[in-house]
Design a protein around this motif. Structure first.
Motif, short mmCIF file in Angstrom:
data_model
loop_
_atom_site.label_atom_id
_atom_site.label_comp_id
_atom_site.label_asym_id
_atom_site.label_seq_id
_atom_site.Cartn_x
_atom_site.Cartn_y
_atom_site.Cartn_z
N LEU A 53 5.61 -9.33 -25.44
CA LEU A 53 4.91 -9.44 -24.16
C LEU A 53 4.29 -8.13 -23.69
O LEU A 53 3.58 -8.13 -22.68
N ARG A 54 4.53 -7.04 -24.39
CA ARG A 54 4.03 -5.73 -23.97
C ARG A 54 2.51 -5.68 -24.08
O ARG A 54 1.94 -6.04 -25.12
N PRO A 55 1.82 -5.22 -23.04
CA PRO A 55 0.36 -5.10 -23.13
C PRO A 55 -0.04 -3.91 -23.99
O PRO A 55 0.78 -3.05 -24.33
N ALA A 56 -1.31 -3.88 -24.32
CA ALA A 56 -1.80 -2.81 -25.20
C ALA A 56 -1.73 -1.45 -24.53
O ALA A 56 -1.39 -0.45 -25.16
N ASN A 57 -2.02 -1.38 -23.24
CA ASN A 57 -1.99 -0.11 -22.51
C ASN A 57 -1.82 -0.41 -21.03
O ASN A 57 -1.78 -1.57 -20.61
N ALA A 58 -1.71 0.64 -20.24
CA ALA A 58 -1.49 0.49 -18.81
C ALA A 58 -2.72 -0.03 -18.08
O ALA A 58 -2.60 -0.47 -16.92
N ARG A 59 -3.88 -0.01 -18.69
CA ARG A 59 -5.11 -0.50 -18.06
C ARG A 59 -5.42 -1.93 -18.45
O ARG A 59 -6.46 -2.46 -18.06
N ALA A 60 -4.55 -2.56 -19.22
CA ALA A 60 -4.82 -3.92 -19.66
C ALA A 60 -4.77 -4.88 -18.47
O ALA A 60 -4.01 -4.68 -17.52
N LYS A 61 -5.60 -5.89 -18.53
CA LYS A 61 -5.64 -6.90 -17.47
C LYS A 61 -4.46 -7.85 -17.63
O LYS A 61 -4.22 -8.39 -18.71
N PRO A 70 1.59 6.49 -9.76
CA PRO A 70 1.52 5.74 -11.02
C PRO A 70 1.40 4.24 -10.76
O PRO A 70 1.95 3.71 -9.80
N LEU A 71 0.68 3.57 -11.62
CA LEU A 71 0.48 2.15 -11.49
C LEU A 71 1.77 1.40 -11.82
O LEU A 71 2.62 1.90 -12.57
N PRO A 72 1.96 0.21 -11.26
CA PRO A 72 3.18 -0.55 -11.57
C PRO A 72 3.35 -0.82 -13.06
O PRO A 72 4.46 -0.75 -13.58
N LEU A 73 2.25 -1.10 -13.75
CA LEU A 73 2.35 -1.35 -15.18
C LEU A 73 2.70 -0.08 -15.94
O LEU A 73 3.43 -0.13 -16.94
N GLU A 74 2.22 1.07 -15.48
CA GLU A 74 2.60 2.33 -16.11
C GLU A 74 4.09 2.59 -15.97
O GLU A 74 4.76 3.03 -16.92
N GLN A 75 4.64 2.31 -14.79
CA GLN A 75 6.07 2.49 -14.59
C GLN A 75 6.88 1.55 -15.47
O GLN A 75 7.92 1.94 -16.03
N LEU A 76 6.42 0.32 -15.61
CA LEU A 76 7.14 -0.63 -16.44
C LEU A 76 7.07 -0.25 -17.92
O LEU A 76 8.07 -0.38 -18.65
N LEU A 77 5.93 0.23 -18.36
CA LEU A 77 5.81 0.69 -19.75
C LEU A 77 6.71 1.90 -20.01
O LEU A 77 7.31 2.02 -21.09
N ALA A 78 6.79 2.81 -19.04
CA ALA A 78 7.69 3.96 -19.19
C ALA A 78 9.14 3.52 -19.26
O ALA A 78 9.94 4.09 -20.02
N ARG A 79 9.50 2.53 -18.49
CA ARG A 79 10.86 1.99 -18.55
C ARG A 79 11.14 1.37 -19.91
O ARG A 79 12.22 1.56 -20.48
N HIS A 80 10.18 0.65 -20.45
CA HIS A 80 10.32 0.06 -21.78
C HIS A 80 10.45 1.16 -22.84
O HIS A 80 11.31 1.07 -23.75
N ASP A 81 9.64 2.19 -22.75
CA ASP A 81 9.70 3.28 -23.72
C ASP A 81 11.04 4.02 -23.65
O ASP A 81 11.56 4.48 -24.68
#
Length: 267
Positions: free
Chosen positions: A182-190, A128-139
């Motif tokens: 500060l949350r990005p729109a999705n895990a693929r966001a730049k 999993p990408l680092p941003l995906e892991q961070l989004l999962a932690r936020h969720d």
């Protein structure tokens, strides 16, 4: 044979052009994924740079404190080998302590960069990408909070979690709003390394604030009924399976019920 040679002589540039276009296309497809995988490493290097800047600022504060001490000595007559005034001595000691702390932070950030480098080298394409892991932690934090808004038992047992007037709950709500901003729109966001660090720190602050608010609410619930004793400590709240459509768990543990027996007096 001559037609073949004529064709090769006229269209020889097609092969290198096609190879170049293929390389450009592969780079355009693979580069975003590679950049997303390197985001955690870039963030760790960003932290190291900030720690280095903090150390330089702390060293400058030490020099400034020493200069202030010399100026104070000069104002008192400039007596050689005179003791440093107490206020200036305390300022120097505080500046040196801040310098030592900044140096420790820099060493820790360097070790963190090395650890992230090893993890990055060992991670595969399916990781999993680092941003995906961070989004999962936020969720996950949002799901824990959503329990108190959707479960009547949790809301009645711990009403302080829904009371924004309480300091700890208000602090969590502010941290939650900042992390959501500060949350990005999705895990693929730049995202740049600085943006990732800012969002990561906001999620960490949100998680810490929620733990404090939940612990405070549980402590308040234990003391809420005068003259009664809780038969068991409040259980850990089980988040729903989906943060968007939570459902009431029928097999979840019952919420604590105060005992009807009055507490025994100490003899």
């Amino acid at each position: 044979m001559e037609p073949v040679l004529f064709f090769l002589g006229s269209w020889w540039w097609i092969a290198p052009t096609a190879a170049g276009l293929g390389a450009v296309g592969y780079g355009a497809v693979a580069m975003p994924r590679r950049r997303a995988r390197r985001l955690e490493l870039d963030a760790a290097r960003h932290d190291q740079y900030r720690a280095y800047q903090a150390l330089q600022a702390a060293r400058a504060d030490v020099r400034a404190a020493r200069a202030d001490a010399l100026s104070a000595k000069a104002a008192r007559g400039g007596i050689p080998f005179a003791p440093t005034p107490p206020e200036e001595r305390r300022a120097i000691q505080a500046a040196k302590a801040a310098e030592r702390a900044a140096a420790m932070h820099l060493r820790a950030s360097r070790d963190r960069v090395k650890a992230v480098q090893v993890r990055f080298a060992q991670s595969g394409r399916s990781a999993p990408l680092p941003l995906e892991q961070l989004l999962a932690r936020h969720d996950a934090i949002a799901a824990r909070w959503l329990v108190y808004e959707t479960d009547a038992g949790a809301a009645l047992s711990f009403p302080q979690m829904l009371d924004a007037r309480h300091p700890s709950t208000h602090a969590f709500l502010r941290a939650q709003h900042e992390a959501q901003r500060l949350r990005p729109a999705n895990a693929r966001a730049k995202m740049t390394a600085a943006q990732f660090v800012e969002y990561r720190d906001a999620v960490g602050a949100m998680e810490a604030a929620f733990d404090v608010a939940e612990r405070d609410a549980q402590d308040t619930a234990r003391r809420g009924v005068a003259g009664l004793r809780w038969t068991s400590p409040p259980p850990a709240v089980t988040p729903p399976t989906s943060a968007t459509s939570p459902t009431r768990r029928t097999d979840s543990p019952a919420w604590p019920v105060p005992s009807r027996r009055a507490p025994t007096e100490d003899r």
